[in-house]
Design a protein around this motif. Sequence first.
Motif, PDB file in Angstrom:
ATOM      1  N   ASP A   1       0.816  -1.221   0.000  1.00  0.00           N
ATOM      2  CA  ASP A   1       0.000   0.000   0.000  1.00  0.00           C
ATOM      3  C   ASP A   1       0.849   1.272   0.000  1.00  0.00           C
ATOM      4  N   GLU A   2       2.160   1.111   0.079  1.00  0.00           N
ATOM      5  CA  GLU A   2       3.041   2.276   0.145  1.00  0.00           C
ATOM      6  C   GLU A   2       3.734   2.557  -1.184  1.00  0.00           C
ATOM      7  N   ILE A   3       4.149   3.807  -1.337  1.00  0.00           N
ATOM      8  CA  ILE A   3       4.983   4.224  -2.461  1.00  0.00           C
ATOM      9  C   ILE A   3       6.339   4.585  -1.883  1.00  0.00           C
ATOM     10  N   PHE A   4       7.416   4.110  -2.497  1.00  0.00           N
ATOM     11  CA  PHE A   4       8.762   4.287  -1.952  1.00  0.00           C
ATOM     12  C   PHE A   4       9.584   5.225  -2.840  1.00  0.00           C
ATOM     13  N   GLN A   5      10.266   6.148  -2.180  1.00  0.00           N
ATOM     14  CA  GLN A   5      11.109   7.094  -2.905  1.00  0.00           C
ATOM     15  C   GLN A   5      12.558   6.627  -2.886  1.00  0.00           C
ATOM     16  N   ILE A   6      13.141   6.530  -4.053  1.00  0.00           N
ATOM     17  CA  ILE A   6      14.558   6.200  -4.188  1.00  0.00           C
ATOM     18  C   ILE A   6      15.187   7.319  -4.995  1.00  0.00           C
ATOM     19  N   GLU A   7      16.020   8.108  -4.310  1.00  0.00           N
ATOM     20  CA  GLU A   7      16.583   9.345  -4.868  1.00  0.00           C
ATOM     21  C   GLU A   7      15.427  10.261  -5.276  1.00  0.00           C
ATOM     22  N   ASP A   8      15.303  10.591  -6.549  1.00  0.00           N
ATOM     23  CA  ASP A   8      14.233  11.512  -6.950  1.00  0.00           C
ATOM     24  C   ASP A   8      13.101  10.803  -7.702  1.00  0.00           C
TER      25      ASP A   8
END
Length: 247
Positions: free
Chosen positions: A36-43
């Motif tokens: 259910d989550e969105i993950f940020q990797i760098e930009d």
Amino acid sequence: MDLEEVTLDELIKGYRLLGKEGMYECLFCGERFDSDEIFQIEDRFFNAERTVSLHLGDSHGSVFEALLQLDKKHTGLSEVQSELLKLFYNGLTDKEIVNRTNANSVSTIRQHRFKLKEKEKQAKVFMAIMHTLAKEQAYEQVRKEDKIVDAKYMITEKEQEKVLATYFTNGLDGAIETFPSKEKRKVIILKHALNRFSPGALYTEKEVNEILKTVYTDYVMLRRYLIELGYMDRNKDGSTYWLKETK
């Protein structure tokens, strides 16, 4: 990692989806990512499945490398075989591998390649054997618990009775209001419809239609299924029909 709980497809991907928890889990370190989550990797932003895939590369090098690092009891590979597989993975030629290892010649490396290919073939056969064994054991278990009335579709007596009671609400000699979409249920309905025909008798298409109308309004569909599934047959011009098997 408990290999008994992991499928071959999951092993190849390096992660699995834990349905109840809604988490994608790395098979090699156990790290989890909430679906259910969105993950940020760098930009950039990624969903959980893409994130666990990226995690495999960042933390384990690759699924290939992570699998090779498993204990020998899991891989069944010798140290030499594991080392050679890494070199094959990195694209080295047989001659380059000779220079990087204790191998005596290119022919030795080729022999190792051949043995690994043979191991792959044996693994496929073994997987087929175990799959067949599990299927047979499941069949035997069902057979012990409930009488099998159709071995091809694994239909039990209780299952048949339940489906017939569900669809033939006005009695088994009556008609059904809806036709099931699931294959097993279709077969149960169609094989019950065969009871309205006489073994060895010949029928015209009109007679077949009239009998099938007593089962369901879409008699053309029923007639087609009976032919396709091999329960009825007809001559080339479609003028005569007969039962191929009774039950």
